[in-house]
Write a protein that holds these residues in place. Structure first.
Motif, PDB file in Angstrom:
ATOM      1  N   GLY A 113      -8.684  69.758  14.103  1.00 57.75           N
ATOM      2  CA  GLY A 113      -7.816  69.202  15.087  1.00 57.75           C
ATOM      3  C   GLY A 113      -7.130  67.864  14.576  1.00 57.75           C
ATOM      4  N   LEU A 114      -7.560  67.059  13.889  1.00 55.48           N
ATOM      5  CA  LEU A 114      -6.847  65.765  13.339  1.00 55.48           C
ATOM      6  C   LEU A 114      -6.331  66.263  11.998  1.00 55.48           C
ATOM      7  N   GLY A 115      -6.940  67.094  11.198  1.00 55.11           N
ATOM      8  CA  GLY A 115      -6.298  67.432  10.028  1.00 55.11           C
ATOM      9  C   GLY A 115      -4.858  68.384  10.323  1.00 55.11           C
ATOM     10  N   ASP A 116      -4.912  69.078  11.496  1.00 55.87           N
ATOM     11  CA  ASP A 116      -3.416  69.667  11.514  1.00 55.87           C
ATOM     12  C   ASP A 116      -2.456  68.825  12.144  1.00 55.87           C
ATOM     13  N   VAL A 117      -2.635  67.777  12.248  1.00 55.59           N
ATOM     14  CA  VAL A 117      -1.304  66.761  12.779  1.00 55.59           C
ATOM     15  C   VAL A 117      -0.386  66.554  11.812  1.00 55.59           C
ATOM     16  N   PRO A 118       0.982  66.945  12.110  1.00 51.28           N
ATOM     17  CA  PRO A 118       2.115  67.106  10.942  1.00 51.28           C
ATOM     18  C   PRO A 118       2.011  65.973   9.864  1.00 51.28           C
ATOM     19  N   VAL A 119       2.057  64.770  10.242  1.00 52.57           N
ATOM     20  CA  VAL A 119       2.156  63.818   9.064  1.00 52.57           C
ATOM     21  C   VAL A 119       0.762  62.780   9.085  1.00 52.57           C
ATOM     22  N   LEU A 120       0.416  62.408  10.368  1.00 45.56           N
ATOM     23  CA  LEU A 120      -1.291  61.876   9.879  1.00 45.56           C
ATOM     24  C   LEU A 120      -2.299  62.642   9.768  1.00 45.56           C
TER      25      LEU A 120
ATOM     26  N   ARG B  99      -7.590  65.289   5.667  1.00 43.61           N
ATOM     27  CA  ARG B  99      -7.774  66.448   4.858  1.00 43.61           C
ATOM     28  C   ARG B  99      -7.641  66.361   3.383  1.00 43.61           C
ATOM     29  N   SER B 100      -8.238  67.333   2.689  1.00 44.18           N
ATOM     30  CA  SER B 100      -8.376  67.125   1.287  1.00 44.18           C
ATOM     31  C   SER B 100      -8.029  68.744   0.891  1.00 44.18           C
ATOM     32  N   GLU B 101      -7.141  68.910  -0.158  1.00 44.91           N
ATOM     33  CA  GLU B 101      -6.764  70.413  -0.462  1.00 44.91           C
ATOM     34  C   GLU B 101      -6.670  70.456  -1.956  1.00 44.91           C
ATOM     35  N   ALA B 102      -7.017  71.475  -2.554  1.00 40.45           N
ATOM     36  CA  ALA B 102      -6.841  71.962  -3.975  1.00 40.45           C
ATOM     37  C   ALA B 102      -6.444  73.199  -3.974  1.00 40.45           C
ATOM     38  N   ARG B 103      -5.276  73.374  -4.959  1.00 35.77           N
ATOM     39  CA  ARG B 103      -4.778  74.835  -5.455  1.00 35.77           C
ATOM     40  C   ARG B 103      -4.727  75.127  -6.743  1.00 35.77           C
ATOM     41  N   SER B 104      -4.963  76.283  -7.137  1.00 36.15           N
ATOM     42  CA  SER B 104      -4.995  76.626  -8.541  1.00 36.15           C
ATOM     43  C   SER B 104      -4.491  78.198  -8.640  1.00 36.15           C
ATOM     44  N   ARG B 105      -3.811  78.237  -9.718  1.00 35.66           N
ATOM     45  CA  ARG B 105      -3.507  79.538 -10.125  1.00 35.66           C
ATOM     46  C   ARG B 105      -3.389  79.796 -11.811  1.00 35.66           C
ATOM     47  N   LYS B 106      -3.953  81.027 -12.090  1.00 40.15           N
ATOM     48  CA  LYS B 106      -4.198  81.370 -13.381  1.00 40.15           C
ATOM     49  C   LYS B 106      -3.392  82.647 -13.576  1.00 40.15           C
ATOM     50  N   LYS B 107      -2.668  82.747 -14.912  1.00 36.75           N
ATOM     51  CA  LYS B 107      -1.849  83.909 -15.113  1.00 36.75           C
ATOM     52  C   LYS B 107      -2.327  84.324 -16.721  1.00 36.75           C
TER      53      LYS B 107
END
Length: 716
Positions: free
Chosen positions: A614-621, A626-634
């Protein structure tokens, strides 16, 4: 002008001043008496123009007087020929160009025109160019002979394209040269002669006689560069009819070949017995042991009995020579006992089949067979003992890796309540270390909060508060982004024989623990702990077996492996982890063409997110919860191959020197820049210049010339 010249000029004037009709009648039909003494050449030329009715022009460079006289009247054509001959003695001549006769210096005559002929038929003292086509003799060989017979101001040239001579000279001299050329341009070799042999073998006798005839031939004359190869005696062996085909340079050389062959084509010595059927054949390229097995199988297949494979048994039970492979190791020798040591029954007859044995020390074959069968075997040996082609396999292995990672997260913790309250609450968020880099609660409570806080890598913003004299982490924001690129290029090359497997390994020999034993809990030192280790090659491995077809294509059996050790698992108690990419295939490719045998295109994408519902989906706040990690390997991996067929020594030398020069040039171009301080270390190691091959007929006992100072000494 003297008195006689004046009289001659007066006579010309009076002659030209006569009646026109009388002069024409005299020119056309009547002979003329010439009487010019020390007359100017120009005046005599005008007279000849009036006599012959032709226009004659005198070059301004032609100066002087001539004497021309006849005892009796001569025809006008003869008078003109005598005029040209007299000019020739004075260094002048007459050339014809466009219907005009020119009196020019002899040295300029070849540039002023003149007739050109191929068949001859021109006589006289005029300058003519004639082309002589040779049918048998080399045109270049006739130049030293004909050059002295041509006047110095005229030319002789050779056209090697159609083997012809182009000569510019006087017509009467060209007639003499034509007779000389016709006498020299004759066949310089006899017809083909076939000499049938009765006892000797043609393939053995031909090289011996050829070497003897070549050694007895005369060399090139002094001052002449090389000998004409068209006069060489040629001897060719014809195995089917066991004869020699001879084409000699002349009948004398043919008689020499006949006499030498007659002396060598004799039967074996009397009383030798079975030894007269034992022949030794030294191989040049093939392996004696393998070829012996092939020949024994061929003999077994052509014989009428099943035991003919061992038909090579020596009559009388003689043992095989020491160090020689038994002739019964092939087909028909199934009992495993050498027939050479097996006694022959009294009623049994010696085998008539040939026996083939191999001597690995000298790479030769020992054949026991009658003469007709030996000839058949020798014909097969000559076809199998040829120079095998080689294949250079050039490979290109390209691997490109691209890794990118981005992380963003906010964690916070706070205590709710007063210090004296019996119930105190807390509020906040924390996420796993896989996403946030480090959990905020683990960092805050590490060793009771007294140790140094070590958050994850990247940009960290934190808030700490003091509680009862201790600093406690209450909020942490982390920003992290990483990228890594790798480009691995490998070019393993290897050379191998046709139908022979070759292997190249470039890498490390890494140990792997396969077992271990410890004496934990045992009393005393009765058992020692130990580990068993297995070593494996990790790196680049290329194994190729080429097969060349008659149409020039190459069939490749390929095994290619690329492996490496994961650096993060080197300290793993179970042993390191290796990554491996393997290609095993069969391909067909043309000589010198590039083919791709495999590839890997891999693209991995990962997105890991942790948030407060709920709180992690608020647009700005919502970013605070929220904590997010993205990775890409080619990963891109491609393997290319190019086979190059090398069929002779010249191609092998050219290819080796090309690669050698390439490596030497690269080393020379990577020399360090000169330095004024480090004078002693300015040059890196550079391979020496390519060694020259040892010439044919090299005598090891002869002294060697010392190589230059810049060249490495040759290793003999």
């Amino acid at each position: 002008m003297n008195f006689r010249s004046a009289l001659a000029s007066l006579a010309v004037v009076l002659l030209l001043a006569g009646a026109p009709g009388m002069l024409y009648a005299q020119r056309a039909n009547e002979p003329i008496t010439l009487n010019f003494v020390n007359a100017e050449i120009e005046a005599v030329a005008r007279t000849m123009a009036a006599i012959t009715g032709r226009n004659i022009v005198v070059d301004p460079r032609v100066k002087g007087t001539i004497t021309l006289s006849t005892d009796r009247p001569v025809p006008p054509r003869a008078a003109f020929n005598q005029f040209v001959a007299t000019l020739r003695l004075s260094g002048f001549t007459v050339v014809e160009s466009g219907g005009l006769l020119k009196v020019v210096p002899e040295a300029e005559a070849k540039l002023q025109g003149g007739q050109v002929t191929v068949d001859g038929g021109i006589s006289g003292n005029q300058i003519v160019t004639q082309i002589f086509r040779m049918n048998y003799e080399s045109a270049g060989n006739l130049v030293p002979i004909l050059r002295p017979l041509i006047s110095p101001n005229n030319t002789i040239n050779v056209n090697p394209g159609n083997n012809s001579l182009v000569i510019t000279d006087y017509a009467d001299n060209l007639q003499r040269l034509a007779r000389i050329i016709a006498a020299l341009d004759i066949p310089n070799a006899t017809d083909v002669e076939v000499i049938n042999l009765q006892n000797a073998l043609a393939v053995d006798l031909a090289p011996v006689v050829q070497r003897l005839v070549d050694a007895s031939g005369t060399g090139a004359p002094a001052g002449q560069g090389q000998v004409d190869t068209s006069a060489r005696t040629t001897i060719v062996a014809e195995p089917r009819s066991n004869s020699l085909i001879v084409r000699a340079a002349n009948p004398a050389r043919l008689n020499l070949v006949r006499s030498v062959v007659a002396r060598l084509d004799v039967a074996g010595q009397a009383g030798v017995g079975a030894a007269g059927n034992i022949h030794v054949v030294y191989l040049r390229n093939a392996d004696a042991t393998k070829l012996a097995q092939i020949l024994r199988a061929a003999i077994a297949s052509t014989s009428g009995t099943g035991a003919a494979g061992g038909g090579g048994a020596v009559s009388g039970g003689a043992a095989s020579p020491p160090g020689v492979t038994s002739g019964l190791s092939g087909a028909g020798a199934g009992t495993g006992t050498s027939a050479a040591n097996t006694p022959i029954a009294p009623s049994a007859q010696p085998s008539t089949g040939g026996q083939v044995q191999a001597d690995p020390a000298t790479n030769s074959l020992i054949i026991t067979a009658p003469e007709p069968q030996y000839r058949q075997l020798r014909a097969v040996i000559d076809q199998l003992d040829g120079r095998r082609a080689q294949v250079l396999v050039e490979s290109l292995i390209v691997e490109v890796n691209n890794d990118k990672a981005a992380e963003f997260g906010i964690q916070w913790q706070n205590i709710v309540g007063n210090a004296g309250s019996s119930v105190i609450g807390f509020l906040g968020s924390n996420f796993s270390a896989a996403v946030a880099g480090a959990n905020i609660i683990n960092l805050a409570t590490q060793n009771g909060g007294t140790s140094v806080v070590t958050p994850g890598s990247g940009f960290n913003i934190g808030v700490a508060r003091r509680i009862e004299g201790r600093v406690v982490l209450s909020a942490l924001a982390r920003f992290f982004e990483s990228s890594g690129d790798a480009n691995v290029l490998s070019t393993p090359n290897l050379m191998t024989l046709d139908n022979e497997e070759a292997k190249i390994v470039v890498g490390s020999n890494v140990p792997f623990v396969t077992g271990q034993f410890t004496n934990t809990g045992a009393s005393g030192n009765t058992v020692n702990p130990f580990q068993t280790i297995e070593r494996k090659d990790v790196g680049l491995t290329l194994r190729v077996k080429p097969q060349i077809a008659e149409n020039g294509t190459v069939r490749l059996t390929i095994y290619q492996e690329t492996s490496n050790v994961d650096q993060q698992t080197r300290a793993d108690p179970n042993g390191p982890t290796t990554t491996k990419r393997t290609i095993e295939t069969n391909v067909l490719v043309d000589d010198g063409q590039i083919i791709v045998i495999g590839g890997l295109l891999q693209d991995q994408y990962g997105n890991n997110q942790e948030k407060v519902p709920g709180l992690g989906d608020v647009p700005v706040l919502g970013g605070l919860f929220r904590s997010e990690a993205r990775s890409r390997k080619k990963s891109n991996l491609m393997v290319f191959l190019r086979p190059v067929v090398v069929r002779d020594q010249a191609s092998s030398d050219a290819l080796s020197l090309d690669r050698y020069d390439l490596m030497r040039t690269k080393q020379q171009n990577t020399q360090p820049a000169p330095s004024g301080v480090l004078k002693g270390v300015e040059g890196a190691a550079v391979v020496p210049e390519p060694l020259q091959p040892i010439p044919q007929g090299f005598n090891p006992s002869s002294p060697l010339t010392a190589p230059p100072a810049t060249t490495a000494p040759s290793a003999r």
